[in-house]
Write a protein that holds these residues in place. Structure first.
Motif, PDB file in Angstrom:
ATOM      1  N   TRP A 473       2.537  14.203  -5.530  1.00  0.00           N
ATOM      2  CA  TRP A 473       2.117  13.250  -4.670  1.00  0.00           C
ATOM      3  C   TRP A 473       1.663  11.968  -5.444  1.00  0.00           C
ATOM      4  O   TRP A 473       1.609  10.907  -4.999  1.00  0.00           O
ATOM      5  CB  TRP A 473       0.933  13.673  -3.811  1.00  0.00           C
ATOM      6  N   ILE A 474       1.198  12.248  -6.759  1.00  0.00           N
ATOM      7  CA  ILE A 474       0.790  11.172  -7.750  1.00  0.00           C
ATOM      8  C   ILE A 474       1.708  10.229  -7.819  1.00  0.00           C
ATOM      9  O   ILE A 474       1.519   8.672  -7.734  1.00  0.00           O
ATOM     10  CB  ILE A 474       0.445  11.435  -8.923  1.00  0.00           C
ATOM     11  N   MET A 475       2.872  10.452  -8.015  1.00  0.00           N
ATOM     12  CA  MET A 475       4.207   9.541  -8.237  1.00  0.00           C
ATOM     13  C   MET A 475       4.254   8.952  -6.927  1.00  0.00           C
ATOM     14  O   MET A 475       5.198   7.741  -7.024  1.00  0.00           O
ATOM     15  CB  MET A 475       5.524  10.428  -8.767  1.00  0.00           C
ATOM     16  N   MET A 476       4.057   9.350  -5.911  1.00  0.00           N
ATOM     17  CA  MET A 476       4.388   8.670  -4.815  1.00  0.00           C
ATOM     18  C   MET A 476       3.600   7.317  -4.690  1.00  0.00           C
ATOM     19  O   MET A 476       3.810   6.445  -3.670  1.00  0.00           O
ATOM     20  CB  MET A 476       3.914   9.462  -3.506  1.00  0.00           C
ATOM     21  N   LYS A 477       2.417   7.228  -5.545  1.00  0.00           N
ATOM     22  CA  LYS A 477       1.604   6.012  -5.322  1.00  0.00           C
ATOM     23  C   LYS A 477       2.475   4.771  -5.672  1.00  0.00           C
ATOM     24  O   LYS A 477       2.554   3.797  -4.987  1.00  0.00           O
ATOM     25  CB  LYS A 477       0.421   5.983  -6.125  1.00  0.00           C
ATOM     26  N   PRO A 478       3.032   4.830  -6.679  1.00  0.00           N
ATOM     27  CA  PRO A 478       4.021   3.451  -7.387  1.00  0.00           C
ATOM     28  C   PRO A 478       5.122   3.253  -6.196  1.00  0.00           C
ATOM     29  O   PRO A 478       5.417   2.245  -5.994  1.00  0.00           O
ATOM     30  CB  PRO A 478       4.068   3.588  -8.615  1.00  0.00           C
ATOM     31  N   ILE A 479       5.684   4.704  -5.816  1.00  0.00           N
ATOM     32  CA  ILE A 479       7.101   4.459  -4.963  1.00  0.00           C
ATOM     33  C   ILE A 479       6.563   3.845  -3.789  1.00  0.00           C
ATOM     34  O   ILE A 479       7.035   3.159  -3.012  1.00  0.00           O
ATOM     35  CB  ILE A 479       7.531   5.702  -4.997  1.00  0.00           C
ATOM     36  N   GLY A 480       5.420   4.522  -3.107  1.00  0.00           N
ATOM     37  CA  GLY A 480       5.124   3.897  -1.904  1.00  0.00           C
ATOM     38  C   GLY A 480       4.647   2.539  -1.781  1.00  0.00           C
ATOM     39  O   GLY A 480       4.856   1.867  -0.796  1.00  0.00           O
ATOM     40  N   LEU A 481       3.972   2.096  -2.853  1.00  0.00           N
ATOM     41  CA  LEU A 481       3.564   0.573  -3.057  1.00  0.00           C
ATOM     42  C   LEU A 481       4.835  -0.248  -3.194  1.00  0.00           C
ATOM     43  O   LEU A 481       4.969  -1.195  -2.716  1.00  0.00           O
ATOM     44  CB  LEU A 481       2.622   0.386  -4.309  1.00  0.00           C
ATOM     45  N   ALA A 482       5.914   0.273  -3.941  1.00  0.00           N
ATOM     46  CA  ALA A 482       7.181  -0.501  -4.244  1.00  0.00           C
ATOM     47  C   ALA A 482       7.676  -0.535  -2.399  1.00  0.00           C
ATOM     48  O   ALA A 482       8.480  -1.886  -2.116  1.00  0.00           O
ATOM     49  CB  ALA A 482       8.081  -0.083  -4.950  1.00  0.00           C
ATOM     50  N   TRP A 483       7.715   0.550  -1.983  1.00  0.00           N
ATOM     51  CA  TRP A 483       8.155   0.672  -0.496  1.00  0.00           C
ATOM     52  C   TRP A 483       7.628  -0.572   0.299  1.00  0.00           C
ATOM     53  O   TRP A 483       8.425  -1.410   1.087  1.00  0.00           O
ATOM     54  CB  TRP A 483       8.074   1.900   0.101  1.00  0.00           C
ATOM     55  N   ILE A 484       6.351  -0.596   0.313  1.00  0.00           N
ATOM     56  CA  ILE A 484       5.601  -1.466   1.253  1.00  0.00           C
ATOM     57  C   ILE A 484       5.712  -2.929   0.974  1.00  0.00           C
ATOM     58  O   ILE A 484       6.004  -3.701   1.863  1.00  0.00           O
ATOM     59  CB  ILE A 484       4.050  -1.186   0.958  1.00  0.00           C
ATOM     60  N   ILE A 485       5.845  -3.164  -0.253  1.00  0.00           N
ATOM     61  CA  ILE A 485       6.163  -4.545  -0.774  1.00  0.00           C
ATOM     62  C   ILE A 485       7.616  -5.210  -0.717  1.00  0.00           C
ATOM     63  O   ILE A 485       7.669  -6.393  -0.911  1.00  0.00           O
ATOM     64  CB  ILE A 485       5.414  -5.138  -2.147  1.00  0.00           C
ATOM     65  N   THR A 486       8.462  -4.265  -0.533  1.00  0.00           N
ATOM     66  CA  THR A 486       9.737  -4.558  -0.843  1.00  0.00           C
ATOM     67  C   THR A 486      10.268  -5.725   0.184  1.00  0.00           C
ATOM     68  O   THR A 486      10.959  -6.721  -0.182  1.00  0.00           O
ATOM     69  CB  THR A 486      11.046  -3.353  -0.597  1.00  0.00           C
ATOM     70  N   LEU A 487      10.027  -5.589   1.554  1.00  0.00           N
ATOM     71  CA  LEU A 487      10.518  -6.216   2.628  1.00  0.00           C
ATOM     72  C   LEU A 487       9.929  -7.944   2.350  1.00  0.00           C
ATOM     73  O   LEU A 487      10.554  -8.796   2.345  1.00  0.00           O
ATOM     74  CB  LEU A 487      10.364  -5.777   3.889  1.00  0.00           C
TER      75      LEU A 487
END
Length: 507
Positions: A473-487
């Protein structure tokens, strides 16, 4: 590796040359410059989709060591192109005309500038994310680019109320809901598939393996104790007992032979491969029927002359064949350790699920590059903004090649993230993730909803990781952030790029 890179680049270069020649004959001579720009940005977008999204498609396969990068490239070349050509049309329509409702009086060249800005900004954002090994949504990116550039155009050309009214917020909401649902559905379906495999095959097999080991251990211990006791007896008693043991016939008076016979009967009663014979053909049958249904009812729907009943009949036949073949393979497979045999069979299954996932990706996400490009091409051809327009085969083929080349040159970082950093991947988990993601993606394609294959697959991998309790789940932090700011990132970049194109084109 250098020779392979040279070959890949050569294929890309030759395809690009033929595509440009085709384009020069397709549009008017005074539109050639815009066609070149649109082609460069569109191909660049498709290239980056390949580096990011296609890497997601094969991350689990490569992570499970089911296929190599080269083998993944071959599968991608066949199935990505097939999915894009045969099954991408409906989603392409959604991307190119379902996001913003432009006024009828809009200058077609402003529309071209919007799509150019969306392609360039989206491609740049995906390239940045890919180089950092972050799997992001190319759908988020292109939608953000189109909306951002459109709003900037509206603010410069119209008032704020009219600008906001152009955006189909209901469609944005519908797509946004699918974005949220994508990882949840991917995780849920993969969780269900893997839990069945784990409960019906893996755990029972592990327990039976332990039973066999305990039985062999008890058998070995009995032999040691028996012969230790035999050594304490007289020579005549030893000779008599060893003679009875050596005879190849039953002797009710021989304690040793009766005990060994008992052990053999217990071992024979543990039919460890019976688990595979019972459940593996079922999994193969269902997987084959799902994949075949998606191909027949969606992928080949535009070229097939078969009716619904005939398609169902073919699906049933393929499922039955798959069941029989898998049962036969399990029956004759070399009886090594069961875990190795299970992994080997699921590796074969995973090749098919990887192919299905590649097809579904080509069907769904090619729209993120070909949609805006087709819209530009239509304006250059007709000098008008039409509600619908054909997507030329040459464009589908060229952009499909770009997907594959993008995987080859950019995909390593994201493959590493998906294949090893999110959860432990084995053939069984990789199969479950790919099959679950394929089901969700192709159903979405059937409905014409541009879901994120990235979110679905990441959700599938994490769903299995949640079940296995090894999700990172730690790896999801940068991935989740990238998901949020992509649009918003793609939208802001597109707004700035649009102003540059507007000035350069003198609009």
């Amino acid at each position: 590796m250098k020779k392979d890179n040279l070959l890949a680049f050569s294929i890309f270069a030759i395809s690009s040359v033929f595509f440009m020649i085709w384009g020069f004959n397709y549009v008017a001579s005074h539109q050639v410059i815009l066609f070149i720009l649109a082609s460069i940005f569109g191909i660049f977008m498709a290239f980056n989709i390949g580096g990011n999204d296609v890497a997601n498609s094969f991350g689990t396969s490569v992570g499970a060591k089911t296929v190599t990068i080269k083998q993944a490239l071959i599968i991608a070349a066949v199935f990505e192109l097939s999915g894009a050509i045969f099954a991408g049309g409906e989603v392409t329509k959604t991307i190119r005309s379902g996001i913003v409702n432009f006024p009828s009086s809009l200058d077609p060249m402003l529309f071209v500038a919007i799509m150019l800005a969306a392609l360039l900004s989206s491609g740049l954002w995906i390239f940045i994310a890919t180089k950092r090994g972050l799997p992001v949504s190319t759908t988020h990116s292109i939608v953000g680019g189109i909306v951002g550039a459109s709003i900037m155009m509206g603010l410069l050309e119209f008032d704020g109320t009219q600008t906001l009214a152009m955006v189909k917020w209901s469609e944005i909401l519908r797509i946004a809901i699918s974005w949220i649902a994508s990882p949840l559905l991917g995780g849920l379906v993969a969780y269900i598939i893997y839990s069945y495999i784990d409960k019906k095959i893996l755990k029972p097999a592990k327990n039976l393996n332990e039973d066999i080991k305990e039985l062999k251990k008890a058998k070995k211990q009995f032999k040691e104790e028996f012969f230790n006791e035999l050594r304490k007896k007289s020579d005549e008693e030893q000779i008599r007992e060893l003679s009875i043991i050596a005879l190849d016939e039953d002797d009710d008076e021989s304690f040793y032979k009766n005990k060994i016979k008992e052990f053999k009967e217990k071992e024979k009663a543990i039919d460890i491969y019976g688990i595979l014979k019972t459940h593996m053909p079922i999994i193969a049958c269902l997987g084959t029927m799902v994949i075949a249904s998606m191909f027949l009812f969606k992928g080949l729907n535009n070229v097939s002359t078969l009716d619904v009943l005939q398609n169902f009949w073919i699906v049933g036949i393929l499922g039955t064949i798959s069941y029989v073949v898998t049962f036969a393979v399990v029956s004759i497979v070399k009886k090594t350790e069961l875990n190795k045999t299970t992994d080997r069979i699921f590796s074969w299954f995973q090749i098919f699920t990887a192919s299905s996932f590649a097809f579904s990706h080509g069907a769904n996400d090619i729209a993120n590059a070909i949609g805006p490009f087709a819209a530009i091409l239509d304006v250059l051809k007709t000098n008008a903004i039409n509600a619908t327009s054909p997507v030329p085969f040459a464009a589908l083929a060229m952009f499909g090649v770009s997907l594959v080349i993008g995987l080859w040159f950019l995909g390593k970082e994201v493959i590493t993230t998906v294949g090893s950093k999110l959860a432990s991947i084995r053939p069984t988990t990789g199969f479950s993730a790919e099959l679950g993601a394929s089901i969700v993606i192709l159903l979405a394609t059937q409905l014409g909803i541009p879901v994120s294959s990235t979110h679905i697959l990441i959700g599938a991998v994490l769903g299995i990781g949640l079940y296995s309790k090894n999700a990172n789940w730690i790896m999801m932090k940068p991935i989740g952030l990238a998901w949020i700011i992509t649009l918003p990132a793609a939208g802001l970049m597109a707004a700035i790029v649009f102003m540059g194109f507007k000035i350069a084109l003198g609009l």
